[in-house]
Scaffold this motif. Structure first.
Motif, PDB file in Angstrom:
ATOM      1  N   SER A 407       0.854  -1.191   0.000  1.00 45.40           N
ATOM      2  CA  SER A 407       0.000   0.000   0.000  1.00 45.40           C
ATOM      3  C   SER A 407       0.883   1.230   0.000  1.00 45.40           C
ATOM      4  N   TYR A 408       0.343   2.308  -0.521  1.00 49.46           N
ATOM      5  CA  TYR A 408       1.103   3.546  -0.529  1.00 49.46           C
ATOM      6  C   TYR A 408       1.104   4.163   0.860  1.00 49.46           C
ATOM      7  N   ASP A 409       2.125   4.941   1.145  1.00 46.43           N
ATOM      8  CA  ASP A 409       2.178   5.565   2.469  1.00 46.43           C
ATOM      9  C   ASP A 409       1.067   6.592   2.592  1.00 46.43           C
ATOM     10  N   THR A 410       0.837   7.024   3.809  1.00 51.55           N
ATOM     11  CA  THR A 410      -0.304   7.898   4.096  1.00 51.55           C
ATOM     12  C   THR A 410      -0.195   9.262   3.417  1.00 51.55           C
ATOM     13  N   GLY A 411       0.947   9.567   2.856  1.00 48.75           N
ATOM     14  CA  GLY A 411       1.082  10.849   2.164  1.00 48.75           C
ATOM     15  C   GLY A 411       0.262  10.927   0.903  1.00 48.75           C
ATOM     16  N   TYR A 412      -0.095   9.764   0.355  1.00 47.54           N
ATOM     17  CA  TYR A 412      -0.907   9.734  -0.858  1.00 47.54           C
ATOM     18  C   TYR A 412      -2.386   9.760  -0.469  1.00 47.54           C
ATOM     19  N   LYS A 413      -2.972  10.941  -0.415  1.00 46.37           N
ATOM     20  CA  LYS A 413      -4.366  11.064   0.029  1.00 46.37           C
ATOM     21  C   LYS A 413      -5.156  12.129  -0.722  1.00 46.37           C
ATOM     22  N   THR A 414      -4.529  12.807  -1.674  1.00 45.92           N
ATOM     23  CA  THR A 414      -5.184  13.899  -2.395  1.00 45.92           C
ATOM     24  C   THR A 414      -5.844  13.385  -3.667  1.00 45.92           C
ATOM     25  N   LEU A 415      -7.011  13.918  -3.988  1.00 41.67           N
ATOM     26  CA  LEU A 415      -7.708  13.592  -5.232  1.00 41.67           C
ATOM     27  C   LEU A 415      -7.638  14.731  -6.243  1.00 41.67           C
ATOM     28  N   LEU A 416      -7.575  15.949  -5.752  1.00 43.02           N
ATOM     29  CA  LEU A 416      -7.471  17.132  -6.612  1.00 43.02           C
ATOM     30  C   LEU A 416      -6.544  18.124  -5.933  1.00 43.02           C
ATOM     31  N   ALA A 417      -5.544  18.611  -6.681  1.00 45.78           N
ATOM     32  CA  ALA A 417      -4.531  19.496  -6.096  1.00 45.78           C
ATOM     33  C   ALA A 417      -4.326  20.721  -6.974  1.00 45.78           C
ATOM     34  N   ILE A 418      -3.836  21.789  -6.351  1.00 48.18           N
ATOM     35  CA  ILE A 418      -3.522  23.026  -7.065  1.00 48.18           C
ATOM     36  C   ILE A 418      -2.116  23.472  -6.691  1.00 48.18           C
ATOM     37  N   SER A 419      -1.366  23.863  -7.701  1.00 49.82           N
ATOM     38  CA  SER A 419       0.008  24.339  -7.496  1.00 49.82           C
ATOM     39  C   SER A 419       0.120  25.728  -8.110  1.00 49.82           C
ATOM     40  N   GLY A 420       0.770  26.639  -7.416  1.00 51.41           N
ATOM     41  CA  GLY A 420       0.884  28.011  -7.914  1.00 51.41           C
ATOM     42  C   GLY A 420       2.275  28.571  -7.740  1.00 51.41           C
TER      43      GLY A 420
END
Length: 523
Positions: A407-420
């Protein structure tokens, strides 16, 4: 006989006074109704709990920005018409409640904004006025005329046709029918007017890698936000850096060319996003099965430059956060405002503030899990700051598609992200380049953009990119709950209405009675 005559006289006078009072009440009703029609905003009070019929400051800001972008003479003489294919009398008395509400909101626009006028056309009586609405639509398609459509006409004669049902949003689920629960009149009315003045900014949709480029709902939002859509094959074409403002990559099946390819498509994209003269932006939606075994390694590596990490994974949600039996149609979990997270600057929260307050569902199907890096140093001197918009819940399970036992570590939890990334040009003006990333192309599918919070998020992002602002009061026009509830009035309003109903009318009648009594006594 004399007494009978006198009684008849007084009785007749009483009848006359009564008739005069009734006539006065009817006349007052006619006058107030006429004033209400001609001065709508002054003589109407919005007593609904959600203030459904109020024009927000967002619309005022958007219209000010629109007018300031036009040449001075054009802005000065600007005229927009909201056209109804019915007489005003019919609209005032129509049994179509929603159409009537659109008409009443349009009257407020007419009252408040001097560049907006209303027009009422009866096709059967004046067919010659209808002809232009069959030929000159903004999207270049021929239209059929409907009495329940609303037409927005610009100064050049081009128009947009909107069915009245689109001024409301449905709260749909996969297992039930549509219910009109969201009052969307201001949003649709304002965006339709803005669409008449769309700029020449280009939104590119990439091709050549099996991408889904149909996206009719997204294309509509792009047009409303001021973009002209153009498909681009980066192996054969280059971006127009001056007119091009946005690149969209949706559900690619094969990878983009990298440093070892004949054409380095990835470098073209990164150069476009990192351009330091005017802001450029990107929307990327990658389906999890194509992250397997490095199928999109070049594109995935590019996204890491902006602090967003894709995974070959599958998210399964708990029963309370999923709609389908396999628990893969996910109701997204909205992030909360984190004042302590100075790196994110509340970037993600600005896009979901409104729909979170209204508890509107956002759906994503067959998604993977993303990980974000709160700050990410770029090849330039500036750094990207990254934030989640939608995440999985604590009850979700993230499965590794390449190795189910891991399983992936708990850091992988986002479904939609924004970078600026903020960029300062010539030590003066500042702008921000945005990269919006989703873990499934379903997020911008026609099905989910029609009825769910997905549309609100994407439109807010497009407005932020178009206006170069993430101020939620600027990029969002709030949807409002459209519910059958009683009126909610303040204590002060209760006092005013109580006095009006229980005191003023009896006082008026008493005055008339005293006058009659005095006159009869003196005769």
């Amino acid at each position: 006989m004399k007494n009978n005559t006198k009684k008849f006289k007084y009785g007749s006078m009483a009848v006359v006074y009564t008739a005069l009072v009734i006539a006065a009440v009817l006349l007052l009703n006619i006058v107030v109704s006429a004033l209400g029609n001609n001065f709508y905003s002054f003589f109407h009070i919005d007593m609904t709990k959600e203030q459904l019929f109020e024009i927000s400051d967002t619309t005022r800001v958007l219209f000010d920005n629109m007018k300031s972008s036009l040449p001075e003479e054009e802005a000065k003489d600007l005229k927009v018409k909201i056209v109804f294919m019915s007489s005003e009398t019919v609209l005032s008395n129509t049994s179509y409640v929603m159409l009537k509400q659109v008409y009443e909101m349009a009257k407020q626009y007419d009252e408040e904004f001097d560049f907006i006028d209303l027009e009422f056309i009866e096709p059967n009586k004046t067919p010659e006025k209808v002809q232009k609405y069959l030929l000159h639509s903004v999207d270049k398609t021929s239209q059929t005329i409907s009495a329940t459509d609303i037409y927005f006409e610009g100064p050049d004669g081009k128009y947009i046709s909107v069915p009245y049902t689109l001024f409301y949003l449905t709260d749909s689920s996969l297992s039930s029918g549509d219910k009109y629960t969201l009052f969307n009149i201001e949003n649709k009315m304002t965006s339709s007017i803005l669409q008449l003045f769309s700029t020449d900014s280009i939104a590119y949709i990439t091709t050549g890698h099996g991408e889904d480029t149909e996206l009719s709902e997204l294309r509509e939002l792009l047009a409303i936000a001021g973009y002209t859509v153009k498909e681009i094959d980066l192996t054969k074409e280059d971006f127009d850096y001056e007119k091009g403002k946005l690149v969209i990559i949706n559900s690619p099946k094969t990878d983009f060319g990298g440093i070892n390819s004949d054409v380095n498509e990835v470098k073209k994209i990164s150069d476009f996003i990192d351009y330091d003269k005017i802001p450029h932006h990107m929307l990327t939606f990658i389906d999890p099965e194509f992250s397997l075994n490095g199928k999109l390694s070049e594109l995935v590596s590019l996204m890491q430059d902006y602090g967003i990490y894709y995974s070959a994974s599958s998210v399964t949600e708990g029963a309370s956060n999923a709609l389908s039996d396999d628990k893969k149609t996910i109701v997204g979990t909205y992030i909360t405002s984190d004042e302590s997270n100075k790196n994110s600057q509340g970037l993600g929260y600005s896009f979901i503030k409104t729909i979170k307050e209204l508890e509107i569902k956002t759906l994503i199907k067959n998604a993977s899990a993303l990980k974000i890096e709160a700050t990410k140093s770029s090849s330039l001197s500036d750094a990207y700051y990254v934030d989640s918009i939608i995440t999985i819940s604590n009850s979700a399970t993230v499965t590794n598609l390449e190795n189910a036992s891991q399983s992936y570590d708990t850091g992988y939890k986002t479904l939609l992200a924004i970078s600026g990334r903020d960029i300062i040009v010539d030590n003066a003006s500042t702008y921000t380049s945005y990269v919006l990333a989703g873990s499934s192309s379903s997020f911008i599918s026609d099905e989910y953009l029609k009825s769910f919070g997905n549309r609100d998020i994407i439109y807010a992002a497009l407005r932020a990119m178009s206006l170069n602002s993430i101020d939620p009061d600027v990029v969002n026009i709030s949807y409002k709950q459209y519910l059958s509830e009683g009126l909610t009035i303040t204590e002060g309003q209760q006092i005013i209405w109580t006095i009006a109903v229980t005191a003023l009318l009896p006082v008026a009648l008493s005055v008339v009675g005293v006058i009659v009594w005095v006159r009869r006594k003196n005769r």
